[in-house]
Design a protein around this motif. Structure first.
Motif, short mmCIF file in Angstrom:
data_model
loop_
_atom_site.label_atom_id
_atom_site.label_comp_id
_atom_site.label_asym_id
_atom_site.label_seq_id
_atom_site.Cartn_x
_atom_site.Cartn_y
_atom_site.Cartn_z
N GLU A 1 12.86 3.23 2.78
CA GLU A 1 11.74 2.31 2.58
C GLU A 1 10.59 2.63 3.54
O GLU A 1 9.42 2.64 3.15
N ALA A 2 10.94 2.87 4.79
CA ALA A 2 9.91 3.17 5.79
C ALA A 2 9.22 4.49 5.50
O ALA A 2 7.99 4.59 5.57
N PHE A 3 9.98 5.52 5.12
CA PHE A 3 9.39 6.83 4.83
C PHE A 3 8.47 6.77 3.61
O PHE A 3 7.43 7.44 3.58
N LEU A 4 8.84 5.97 2.63
CA LEU A 4 8.00 5.82 1.44
C LEU A 4 6.68 5.12 1.79
O LEU A 4 5.62 5.47 1.25
N ILE A 5 6.75 4.14 2.70
CA ILE A 5 5.53 3.47 3.13
C ILE A 5 4.62 4.46 3.85
O ILE A 5 3.40 4.49 3.61
#
Length: 219
Positions: free
Chosen positions: A189-193
């Motif tokens: 989730e963080a990497f996609l953000i």
């Protein structure tokens, strides 16, 4: 027969001291001491103290003495002139000592000072700089638990209210910490953000690599 009671008393005293240390509550960081000194006088005093710090010179063979002297003076500035504008700068400079000049970095001291800074100056303009310094140091040292602790509030503030981080790579740091701690969903989730909202050229390759690793390991 005369010496035995003395030995027993000494032993019991030692046990009592150890027990007292073990059960003493953990101390929380305190706010700087409040001052009744007028702010204008604090400004003058803080400037003098800062100049005193700048004048501290260490020999190439004895840098430790100079470092300890600066540390002491910064603590004095913070406690004696809490309302002076230079106080926040003192927090930042002292943090630099703990992170960069101690070997290994004095993370416990730095973290205690960080909490004190935020409790005293919640809107401090130095927060972003401190986040960057601590976050990057944790990253280099592979201190993933510490990195997760400092990055979680930043990530939460962004996902819940859209608050843009003062240091944008902190979202990536949150992903890295979760990745290395085995929390792959949170990391993804963080990497996609980062990929979608904060595309940074320096991190692009690393983010794509992490997302590939997560997909490969899952499927």
């Amino acid at each position: 027969m005369i010496k035995r009671p003395c030995k027993i008393f000494t032993l019991l005293l030692g046990v009592f001291i150890l027990a007292s240390c073990a059960t003493s509550p953990e101390q929380k960081p305190r706010k700087p001491i409040e001052s009744t000194m007028p702010v204008e006088e604090q400004k003058i005093g803080a400037m003098k103290k800062f100049n005193e710090i700048l004048s501290v010179k260490g020999s190439p063979d004895d840098k430790t003495t100079a470092m300890e002297r600066k540390e002491k003076l910064y603590h004095e500035l913070i406690s004696e002139y809490p309302d002076a504008p230079l106080t926040q700068e003192a927090f930042w400079q002292l943090m630099q000592i703990y992170i960069k000049e101690y070997s290994p970095p004095a993370y416990e001291k730095a973290e205690s000072l960080y909490e004190l800074l935020l409790s005293t100056f919640p809107e401090s303009v130095f927060k972003g700089l401190v986040d960057k310094e601590l976050g990057y140091s944790y990253y280099k040292s592979e201190k993933w638990e510490r990195l997760l602790k400092i990055s979680s509030p930043v990530y939460k503030a962004y996902t819940e209210s859209g608050e843009i981080p003062a240091w944008k790579p902190m979202i990536f740091m949150y992903g890295e910490a979760n990745f290395h701690l085995g929390n792959r969903d949170a990391a993804k989730e963080a990497f996609l953000i980062v990929q979608e909202k904060f595309p940074l050229e320096s991190l692009d390759k690393k983010v794509r690599g992490r997302l590939f690793q997560i997909r490969r390991n899952r499927y």
